[in-house]
Design a protein around this motif. Structure first.
Motif, mmCIF file in Angstrom:
data_model
loop_
_atom_site.group_PDB
_atom_site.id
_atom_site.type_symbol
_atom_site.label_atom_id
_atom_site.label_comp_id
_atom_site.label_asym_id
_atom_site.label_seq_id
_atom_site.Cartn_x
_atom_site.Cartn_y
_atom_site.Cartn_z
ATOM 1 N N ASP A 83 -0.121 -3.976 9.392
ATOM 2 C CA ASP A 83 -1.409 -3.952 8.672
ATOM 3 C C ASP A 83 -1.437 -4.942 7.509
ATOM 4 O OD1 ASP A 83 -2.267 -1.834 10.281
ATOM 5 O OD2 ASP A 83 -1.250 -0.362 8.988
ATOM 6 N N SER A 84 -0.467 -5.816 7.466
ATOM 7 C CA SER A 84 -0.384 -6.696 6.285
ATOM 8 C C SER A 84 -1.404 -7.834 6.371
ATOM 9 C CB SER A 84 1.030 -7.260 6.141
ATOM 10 O OG SER A 84 1.242 -8.249 7.105
ATOM 11 N N ASN A 85 -1.648 -8.422 5.212
ATOM 12 C CA ASN A 85 -2.531 -9.583 5.116
ATOM 13 C C ASN A 85 -1.612 -10.803 4.992
ATOM 14 O OD1 ASN A 85 -3.998 -11.711 4.130
ATOM 15 N ND2 ASN A 85 -5.105 -10.526 2.591
ATOM 16 N N PRO A 86 -1.333 -11.472 6.127
ATOM 17 C CA PRO A 86 -0.325 -12.538 6.122
ATOM 18 C C PRO A 86 -0.637 -13.664 5.137
ATOM 19 C CG PRO A 86 -1.228 -12.203 8.338
ATOM 20 C CD PRO A 86 -1.989 -11.306 7.423
ATOM 21 N N GLY A 109 1.417 -11.155 -8.155
ATOM 22 C CA GLY A 109 1.354 -10.037 -7.205
ATOM 23 C C GLY A 109 1.831 -8.737 -7.838
ATOM 24 N N GLU A 110 1.914 -7.728 -6.993
ATOM 25 C CA GLU A 110 2.365 -6.393 -7.410
ATOM 26 C C GLU A 110 3.862 -6.406 -7.754
ATOM 27 O OE1 GLU A 110 1.779 -3.446 -8.139
ATOM 28 O OE2 GLU A 110 -0.366 -3.298 -7.779
ATOM 29 N N THR A 111 4.299 -5.407 -8.493
ATOM 30 C CA THR A 111 5.738 -5.270 -8.734
ATOM 31 C C THR A 111 6.404 -4.873 -7.412
ATOM 32 O OG1 THR A 111 5.565 -2.912 -9.198
ATOM 33 C CG2 THR A 111 5.342 -4.416 -11.084
ATOM 34 N N SER A 115 4.726 -2.303 -4.612
ATOM 35 C CA SER A 115 4.308 -2.795 -3.298
ATOM 36 C C SER A 115 5.146 -2.219 -2.156
ATOM 37 C CB SER A 115 4.308 -4.330 -3.259
ATOM 38 O OG SER A 115 5.513 -4.833 -3.727
ATOM 39 N N HIS A 116 6.305 -1.631 -2.451
ATOM 40 C CA HIS A 116 7.136 -1.094 -1.375
ATOM 41 C C HIS A 116 7.282 0.423 -1.427
ATOM 42 C CE1 HIS A 116 8.252 -5.363 -1.844
ATOM 43 N NE2 HIS A 116 8.306 -5.339 -0.532
ATOM 44 N N ALA A 117 6.631 1.033 -2.394
ATOM 45 C CA ALA A 117 6.845 2.465 -2.659
ATOM 46 C C ALA A 117 6.612 3.358 -1.441
ATOM 47 C CB ALA A 117 5.954 2.903 -3.817
HETATM 48 C C1 HEM Z 1 14.260 -8.790 -1.623
HETATM 49 C C2 HEM Z 1 13.481 -8.323 -0.661
HETATM 50 C C3 HEM Z 1 11.983 -8.378 -0.689
HETATM 51 C C4 HEM Z 1 11.145 -9.162 -1.427
HETATM 52 C C5 HEM Z 1 11.515 -10.253 -2.437
HETATM 53 C C6 HEM Z 1 9.781 -8.792 -1.071
HETATM 54 C C7 HEM Z 1 8.659 -9.385 -1.625
HETATM 55 C C8 HEM Z 1 7.380 -8.935 -1.369
HETATM 56 C C9 HEM Z 1 6.193 -9.458 -2.005
HETATM 57 C C10 HEM Z 1 6.170 -10.578 -3.031
HETATM 58 C C11 HEM Z 1 5.145 -8.776 -1.534
HETATM 59 C C12 HEM Z 1 3.654 -8.997 -1.904
HETATM 60 C C13 HEM Z 1 3.210 -8.072 -2.995
HETATM 61 C C14 HEM Z 1 1.723 -8.230 -3.243
HETATM 62 O O1 HEM Z 1 0.943 -8.331 -2.290
HETATM 63 O O2 HEM Z 1 1.300 -8.223 -4.423
HETATM 64 C C15 HEM Z 1 5.651 -7.830 -0.576
HETATM 65 C C16 HEM Z 1 4.881 -6.967 0.166
HETATM 66 C C17 HEM Z 1 5.342 -6.286 1.260
HETATM 67 N N1 HEM Z 1 6.637 -6.148 1.658
HETATM 68 FE FE1 HEM Z 1 8.224 -6.936 0.729
HETATM 69 N N2 HEM Z 1 9.834 -7.814 -0.147
HETATM 70 C C18 HEM Z 1 11.137 -7.534 0.126
HETATM 71 C C19 HEM Z 1 11.610 -6.625 1.033
HETATM 72 C C20 HEM Z 1 10.852 -5.988 1.976
HETATM 73 C C21 HEM Z 1 11.349 -5.215 3.092
HETATM 74 C C22 HEM Z 1 12.841 -4.965 3.361
HETATM 75 C C23 HEM Z 1 10.259 -4.814 3.816
HETATM 76 C C24 HEM Z 1 10.206 -4.010 5.063
HETATM 77 C C25 HEM Z 1 11.221 -3.877 5.900
HETATM 78 C C26 HEM Z 1 9.085 -5.307 3.135
HETATM 79 C C27 HEM Z 1 7.796 -5.083 3.540
HETATM 80 C C28 HEM Z 1 6.670 -5.437 2.819
HETATM 81 C C29 HEM Z 1 5.313 -5.068 3.213
HETATM 82 C C30 HEM Z 1 4.892 -4.290 4.466
HETATM 83 C C31 HEM Z 1 4.481 -5.589 2.224
HETATM 84 C C32 HEM Z 1 2.946 -5.474 2.149
HETATM 85 C C33 HEM Z 1 2.326 -6.654 2.832
HETATM 86 C C34 HEM Z 1 0.804 -6.636 2.779
HETATM 87 O O3 HEM Z 1 0.226 -5.614 2.437
HETATM 88 O O4 HEM Z 1 0.204 -7.676 3.106
HETATM 89 N N3 HEM Z 1 9.474 -6.007 2.038
HETATM 90 N N4 HEM Z 1 7.001 -7.947 -0.499
#
Ligand code: HEM
Length: 165
Positions: A83-86, A109-111, A115-117
């Motif tokens: 469901d993410s916004n690529p 962006g979010e903390t 964003s992962h809560a």
């Molecule tokens: C060091 C590891 C990681 C970093 C640096 C990172 C970084 C980010 C960032 C910058 C965002 C965007 C926040 C925003 O929209 O304001 C994000 C969102 C997200 N991340 Fe991560 N992430 C990490 C690990 C993970 C992992 C391990 C997963 C899942 C297995 C994950 C899944 C997601 C998902 C599903 C979103 C939301 C995307 C959306 O709504 O478009 N992330 N992450």
């Protein structure tokens, strides 16, 4: 008409005073050089060496695009990103990586915690994402040392991202 000797009119100061002036001028020049070297340049000066290895901010945009495409294609991770916004994710990741590499960027962006809560991310999911990031960096030709630098700076974020223990 008068003959010019080193201590007569052409040189108004005695030689020991001139020597002192020269020393002062040289010291000033040296100080200047040190200060110019030590002062930080303007915000848009040369990217840091770490950032340069990624091709600067535009190289990071390409990397994050490659990364997100691979995340969505990876069987282990695709469910998290369905469901993410690529478009937004690519932008936020590029800005975040740029900040992490001390580049002249702003991450708005979010903390990581917020964003992962709700995503129920475990250690193996985190490791899978790191593996995909490595594949994306390999594909983009990022040098190994630079890859390690980025990964080392992202690693502590596991505390905010992993919520399932
Ligand atoms: C060091 C590891 C990681 C970093 C640096 C990172 C970084 C980010 C960032 C910058 C965002 C965007 C926040 C925003 O929209 O304001 C994000 C969102 C997200 N991340 Fe991560 N992430 C990490 C690990 C993970 C992992 C391990 C997963 C899942 C297995 C994950 C899944 C997601 C998902 C599903 C979103 C939301 C995307 C959306 O709504 O478009 N992330 N992450």
């Amino acid at each position: 008409m008068s003959a010019r000797t080193p201590s007569s009119p052409g040189h108004a100061l005695p030689c020991w005073k001139r020597a002192r002036q020269w020393r002062a001028a040289l010291t000033l020049c040296a100080l200047h050089a040190v200060l110019l070297g030590a002062l930080p340049g303007p915000a848009h000066a040369e990217p840091s060496p770490a950032l340069q290895a990624f091709g600067g901010p535009s190289g990071l945009q390409q990397l994050s695009s490659e990364f997100v495409d691979r995340l969505k294609a990876d069987a282990r991770l695709a469910p998290f990103f369905k469901d993410s916004n690529p478009r937004n994710l690519k932008k936020q990741l590029a800005d975040q990586f740029c900040v992490v590499l001390e580049g002249p960027c702003v991450y708005d962006g979010e903390t990581m915690k917020n964003s992962h809560a709700d995503l129920k991310i475990g250690r193996k999911d985190f490791n899978a994402l790191v593996e995909v990031l490595q594949q994306a960096m390999d594909a983009r030709g990022v040098p190994f040392a630079a890859q390690n630098q980025l990964l080392a700076r992202l690693a502590p974020m596991h505390r905010d991202v992993i919520t399932v223990h």
